[in-house]
Motif scaffolding. Structure first.
Motif, PDB file in Angstrom:
ATOM      1  N   ALA A 169       0.816  -1.216   0.000  1.00  0.00           N
ATOM      2  CA  ALA A 169       0.000   0.000   0.000  1.00  0.00           C
ATOM      3  C   ALA A 169       0.849   1.266   0.000  1.00  0.00           C
ATOM      4  CB  ALA A 169      -0.930   0.003   1.211  1.00  0.00           C
ATOM      5  N   ASN A 170       2.086   1.185   0.505  1.00  0.00           N
ATOM      6  CA  ASN A 170       2.960   2.349   0.584  1.00  0.00           C
ATOM      7  C   ASN A 170       4.388   1.926   0.239  1.00  0.00           C
ATOM      8  OD1 ASN A 170       4.361   4.666   1.096  1.00  0.00           O
ATOM      9  ND2 ASN A 170       3.698   4.882   3.218  1.00  0.00           N
ATOM     10  N   MET A 171       4.748   2.082  -1.026  1.00  0.00           N
ATOM     11  CA  MET A 171       6.051   1.645  -1.530  1.00  0.00           C
ATOM     12  C   MET A 171       7.132   2.731  -1.404  1.00  0.00           C
ATOM     13  SD  MET A 171       5.522  -1.444  -2.678  1.00  0.00           S
ATOM     14  CE  MET A 171       6.457  -1.966  -4.073  1.00  0.00           C
ATOM     15  N   THR A 172       6.811   3.846  -0.762  1.00  0.00           N
ATOM     16  CA  THR A 172       7.709   4.996  -0.678  1.00  0.00           C
ATOM     17  C   THR A 172       9.102   4.609  -0.186  1.00  0.00           C
ATOM     18  OG1 THR A 172       5.798   6.377  -0.187  1.00  0.00           O
ATOM     19  CG2 THR A 172       7.955   7.328   0.237  1.00  0.00           C
ATOM     20  N   ASN A 173       9.198   3.825   0.859  1.00  0.00           N
ATOM     21  CA  ASN A 173      10.497   3.490   1.458  1.00  0.00           C
ATOM     22  C   ASN A 173      11.284   2.433   0.688  1.00  0.00           C
ATOM     23  OD1 ASN A 173      10.354   5.328   3.538  1.00  0.00           O
ATOM     24  ND2 ASN A 173       9.469   3.877   4.989  1.00  0.00           N
ATOM     25  N   LYS A 174      10.674   1.815  -0.319  1.00  0.00           N
ATOM     26  CA  LYS A 174      11.373   0.760  -1.054  1.00  0.00           C
ATOM     27  C   LYS A 174      12.639   1.299  -1.732  1.00  0.00           C
ATOM     28  CE  LYS A 174      10.628  -3.204  -3.957  1.00  0.00           C
ATOM     29  NZ  LYS A 174       9.727  -3.951  -4.796  1.00  0.00           N
ATOM     30  N   THR A 175      12.592   2.543  -2.193  1.00  0.00           N
ATOM     31  CA  THR A 175      13.764   3.166  -2.801  1.00  0.00           C
ATOM     32  C   THR A 175      14.905   3.259  -1.792  1.00  0.00           C
ATOM     33  OG1 THR A 175      12.346   4.432  -4.274  1.00  0.00           O
ATOM     34  CG2 THR A 175      14.592   5.224  -4.021  1.00  0.00           C
ATOM     35  N   GLY A 176      14.568   3.580  -0.541  1.00  0.00           N
ATOM     36  CA  GLY A 176      15.588   3.634   0.511  1.00  0.00           C
ATOM     37  C   GLY A 176      16.226   2.279   0.745  1.00  0.00           C
ATOM     38  N   CYS A 177      15.442   1.223   0.694  1.00  0.00           N
ATOM     39  CA  CYS A 177      15.980  -0.142   0.838  1.00  0.00           C
ATOM     40  C   CYS A 177      16.958  -0.447  -0.290  1.00  0.00           C
ATOM     41  CB  CYS A 177      14.848  -1.165   0.820  1.00  0.00           C
ATOM     42  SG  CYS A 177      13.951  -1.283   2.353  1.00  0.00           S
ATOM     43  N   LYS A 178      16.571  -0.056  -1.510  1.00  0.00           N
ATOM     44  CA  LYS A 178      17.432  -0.320  -2.659  1.00  0.00           C
ATOM     45  C   LYS A 178      18.752   0.444  -2.533  1.00  0.00           C
ATOM     46  CE  LYS A 178      17.560   0.050  -7.660  1.00  0.00           C
ATOM     47  NZ  LYS A 178      16.783   0.349  -8.850  1.00  0.00           N
ATOM     48  N   GLN A 179      18.699   1.688  -2.111  1.00  0.00           N
ATOM     49  CA  GLN A 179      19.924   2.480  -1.933  1.00  0.00           C
ATOM     50  C   GLN A 179      20.826   1.853  -0.863  1.00  0.00           C
ATOM     51  OE1 GLN A 179      18.223   6.382  -1.196  1.00  0.00           O
ATOM     52  NE2 GLN A 179      18.891   7.074  -3.220  1.00  0.00           N
ATOM     53  N   THR A 180      20.224   1.398   0.217  1.00  0.00           N
ATOM     54  CA  THR A 180      21.006   0.744   1.281  1.00  0.00           C
ATOM     55  C   THR A 180      21.668  -0.523   0.752  1.00  0.00           C
ATOM     56  OG1 THR A 180      19.555   1.644   2.993  1.00  0.00           O
ATOM     57  CG2 THR A 180      20.889  -0.260   3.597  1.00  0.00           C
ATOM     58  N   LEU A 181      20.924  -1.329  -0.003  1.00  0.00           N
ATOM     59  CA  LEU A 181      21.477  -2.558  -0.566  1.00  0.00           C
ATOM     60  C   LEU A 181      22.625  -2.248  -1.520  1.00  0.00           C
ATOM     61  CD1 LEU A 181      21.385  -5.638  -0.882  1.00  0.00           C
ATOM     62  CD2 LEU A 181      19.684  -5.299  -2.692  1.00  0.00           C
ATOM     63  N   GLN A 182      22.433  -1.259  -2.392  1.00  0.00           N
ATOM     64  CA  GLN A 182      23.505  -0.876  -3.313  1.00  0.00           C
ATOM     65  C   GLN A 182      24.746  -0.440  -2.539  1.00  0.00           C
ATOM     66  OE1 GLN A 182      21.131   1.975  -5.550  1.00  0.00           O
ATOM     67  NE2 GLN A 182      21.195   0.650  -7.360  1.00  0.00           N
ATOM     68  N   PHE A 183      24.552   0.330  -1.476  1.00  0.00           N
ATOM     69  CA  PHE A 183      25.677   0.777  -0.641  1.00  0.00           C
ATOM     70  C   PHE A 183      26.385  -0.410   0.004  1.00  0.00           C
ATOM     71  CE2 PHE A 183      27.226   1.895   3.616  1.00  0.00           C
ATOM     72  CZ  PHE A 183      28.211   2.814   3.276  1.00  0.00           C
TER      73      PHE A 183
END
Length: 121
Positions: free
Chosen positions: A81-95
């Motif tokens: 319902a709220n995918m807003t934070n998914k981008t933050g997860c992806k950035q953390t994983l890339q880091f």
């Protein structure tokens, strides 16, 4: 003749199935398949005789345990319902993987056997 040797060859798999406390296959449908004449490859009678000790576990996940909105192990909880934070997860994983942190770059992962049967050829 010994139970493992009917005069043609010694079948160690047959002995394993006959002596095991439990036999677990990769899916309920595969459990059924190995008990059939067509899919049992000569071991169908052995599999059928041990049906009580034979299980098939369906591939999948526990949706409560792996719920990203409640997962304490991810950096940014999110939900369908709220995918807003998914981008933050992806950035953390890339880091954490030492990759460039680019939001438009896809991350592709494969979990499985590298076998033609799985479609990876």
């Amino acid at each position: 003749a010994h139970a493992l040797d009917k005069g043609e060859s010694v079948k160690l798999l047959k002995g394993g199935i006959e002596m095991a406390d439990r036999v677990v296959t990769v899916a309920p449908s595969y459990k059924d398949e190995i008990m059939s004449l067509e899919g049992g490859f000569g071991m169908h009678d052995t599999a059928r005789a041990r049906e009580y000790h034979l299980d098939g576990i369906l591939n999948g996940i526990d949706i409560e345990e792996w719920d990203p909105s409640k997962d304490p192990h991810i950096s940014h909880p999110y939900s369908a319902a709220n995918m807003t934070n998914k981008t933050g997860c992806k950035q953390t994983l890339q880091f954490l993987l030492g990759l460039e942190q680019k939001p438009d770059t896809p991350i592709v992962a494969f979990i499985g056997r590298l076998a033609p049967q799985k479609g990876v050829d």
